[in-house]
Design an enzyme around this catalytic site. Sequence first.
Site, PDB file in Angstrom:
ATOM      1  N   SER A 136      -1.031   7.354  -3.926  1.00  0.00           N
ATOM      2  CA  SER A 136      -1.950   8.054  -3.048  1.00  0.00           C
ATOM      3  C   SER A 136      -1.485   9.503  -3.028  1.00  0.00           C
ATOM      4  CB  SER A 136      -1.885   7.439  -1.649  1.00  0.00           C
ATOM      5  OG  SER A 136      -2.646   8.207  -0.741  1.00  0.00           O
ATOM      6  N   LYS A 162      -5.212   7.593  -6.421  1.00  0.00           N
ATOM      7  CA  LYS A 162      -6.087   7.759  -5.253  1.00  0.00           C
ATOM      8  C   LYS A 162      -5.874   9.176  -4.743  1.00  0.00           C
ATOM      9  CE  LYS A 162      -5.367   6.253  -0.474  1.00  0.00           C
ATOM     10  NZ  LYS A 162      -5.082   5.073   0.366  1.00  0.00           N
ATOM     11  N   LYS A 164      -6.859  11.993  -1.683  1.00  0.00           N
ATOM     12  CA  LYS A 164      -7.410  12.146  -0.337  1.00  0.00           C
ATOM     13  C   LYS A 164      -8.526  13.183  -0.402  1.00  0.00           C
ATOM     14  CE  LYS A 164      -4.586   9.534   2.075  1.00  0.00           C
ATOM     15  NZ  LYS A 164      -5.055   8.416   2.918  1.00  0.00           N
ATOM     16  N   ASP A 189      -9.999   8.528  -0.790  1.00  0.00           N
ATOM     17  CA  ASP A 189      -9.802   8.020   0.577  1.00  0.00           C
ATOM     18  C   ASP A 189     -10.123   9.155   1.541  1.00  0.00           C
ATOM     19  OD1 ASP A 189      -9.009   6.842   2.941  1.00  0.00           O
ATOM     20  OD2 ASP A 189      -6.905   6.546   2.368  1.00  0.00           O
ATOM     21  N   GLU A 214     -12.676   4.859  -0.082  1.00  0.00           N
ATOM     22  CA  GLU A 214     -11.970   4.215   1.029  1.00  0.00           C
ATOM     23  C   GLU A 214     -12.288   4.892   2.360  1.00  0.00           C
ATOM     24  OE1 GLU A 214      -7.767   3.992   0.276  1.00  0.00           O
ATOM     25  OE2 GLU A 214      -7.263   3.394   2.322  1.00  0.00           O
ATOM     26  N   ASP A 239     -10.219   0.476   5.320  1.00  0.00           N
ATOM     27  CA  ASP A 239      -8.804   0.540   5.697  1.00  0.00           C
ATOM     28  C   ASP A 239      -8.776   0.455   7.230  1.00  0.00           C
ATOM     29  OD1 ASP A 239      -6.271   1.443   6.494  1.00  0.00           O
ATOM     30  OD2 ASP A 239      -6.168   3.120   5.122  1.00  0.00           O
ATOM     31  N   LYS A 263      -2.929  -3.469   5.385  1.00  0.00           N
ATOM     32  CA  LYS A 263      -1.682  -2.849   5.838  1.00  0.00           C
ATOM     33  C   LYS A 263      -1.078  -3.752   6.901  1.00  0.00           C
ATOM     34  CE  LYS A 263      -2.952   1.965   4.932  1.00  0.00           C
ATOM     35  NZ  LYS A 263      -3.442   3.219   5.550  1.00  0.00           N
ATOM     36  N   GLY A 291      -0.382   1.857   2.156  1.00  0.00           N
ATOM     37  CA  GLY A 291       0.931   2.384   2.530  1.00  0.00           C
ATOM     38  C   GLY A 291       0.804   3.327   3.708  1.00  0.00           C
TER      39      GLY A 291
HETATM   40  O1  OSB Z   1      -5.160   6.007   4.688  1.00  0.00           O
HETATM   41  O2  OSB Z   1      -3.961   5.012   3.286  1.00  0.00           O
HETATM   42  C1  OSB Z   1      -4.066   5.834   4.196  1.00  0.00           C
HETATM   43  C2  OSB Z   1      -0.735   7.645   4.666  1.00  0.00           C
HETATM   44  C3  OSB Z   1      -0.718   7.807   6.038  1.00  0.00           C
HETATM   45  C4  OSB Z   1      -1.794   7.359   6.767  1.00  0.00           C
HETATM   46  C5  OSB Z   1      -2.879   6.755   6.146  1.00  0.00           C
HETATM   47  C6  OSB Z   1      -2.892   6.568   4.774  1.00  0.00           C
HETATM   48  C7  OSB Z   1      -1.817   7.061   4.028  1.00  0.00           C
HETATM   49  C8  OSB Z   1      -1.761   7.001   2.588  1.00  0.00           C
HETATM   50  C9  OSB Z   1      -0.395   7.059   1.971  1.00  0.00           C
HETATM   51  O3  OSB Z   1      -2.728   6.994   1.862  1.00  0.00           O
HETATM   52  C10 OSB Z   1       0.005   5.824   1.297  1.00  0.00           C
HETATM   53  C11 OSB Z   1       1.457   5.891   0.926  1.00  0.00           C
HETATM   54  O4  OSB Z   1       1.738   6.470  -0.122  1.00  0.00           O
HETATM   55  O5  OSB Z   1       2.298   5.372   1.673  1.00  0.00           O
HETATM   56 MG    MG Z   2      -6.582   4.787   3.771  1.00  0.00          MG
END
Ligand code: OSB
Ligand code: MG
Length: 370
Positions: A136, A162, A164, A189, A214, A239, A263, A291
Amino acid sequence: MNIRQIELREIRLPLVHFFETSFGRTIERRIMLLRVADREGAEGWGECTAGEGPFYCEEWVDSAWEVTRAFLAQMVLGQEVESAAAVGALMRRVRGNRMAKAAIETACWDLEAGRLGVPLWRHLGGVQAEIPCGVSIGIQDSPAQLLEKIEKELAAGYQRIKIKVKPGWDGRIVEQVRSRFPDIRLMVDANSAYTLDDAPLFRALDEFDLMMVEQPLAFDDMLDHAQLQKQIRTPVCLDESIRSSDDARKAIALDACRVVNVKLGRVGGHAEAGRVEAVCREAGVPVWCGGMLESGVGRAHNIAMATLGGFTLPGDVSASARYWAEDIIEPPVTVTPRGTIAAPGGPGIGFKVRRDRVEALTVRAETMCA
Ligand code: OSB
Ligand code: MG
């Protein structure tokens, strides 16, 4: 199982590189770790995935600490339960606060698997000795920086990227990434940054062959996501909106999503995560492990969960070194050149918690006993 002691610790851990989502930038993590011990002195470790502020969901480190100290610990301490699978029910009277509950529950699973001398992933019913991994990548200061990061992660072997997105860092960014990397497995995402009024943006994204989009809409919504899914070809993945197996069942029934990000913290622990996986697997909906910028303890629990059969897509669980100069577990999590993580062979979470390092990073601690 009978938990005699619960130890809370808050550690501070600076990220190797800041992580930015549509709801903000994180530079240093504040992480609540939780250790449980039974009468015989067997121990287990859990990590609370609550963030530094109530932005991803309502919980944050301080709310998790307080609800654990004032309510959850008392509900669990000294209670005789048949197994870790029954620990969640002890905390049922407290509503929500799933990340706090998951810290306790997952620690109990580690303790139980450790006492049985089996790897946690096997104890949970995992079937994949090696899990597929993606990364991510947060919002960067420039598109060039993003492209460079993607290049580096692909070279390391990760199986999907992925990125953001947020208003102003979306369509044109995806277009640039796709034109530079035409064949990679790519997804976005949004962390709830959009509304149904933005449907035209998502229709435009259909052209870029994304694996999924996402959580585009509100964190607590399913109806609007179902409306959006009707208008786009790209699968919607939820999510934030999926907090339980019941949520997963309802989202699938509404066709609000065609993929689910699981999660541990968001659903309250391993038992519920297993039920989410089962609901999705039976409905033919693929899931993957999300994550929350976890330290090694949370990362190890994620690896164990992601070995369940329904986790067929690469998740967001990646190498410790992408986040930390030095992790709090030994060995750190590493990724193979084919973009996988091998499930560990040792008992419990299968990684040793570095007590000395945890001690050095601790900013507050509290121990509660039965
Ligand atoms: O939406 O998946 C998410 C990190 C913090 C809060 C929300 C998210 C995330 C990530 C990071 O996408 C995932 C990771 O590398 O731990
Ligand atoms: Mg997410």
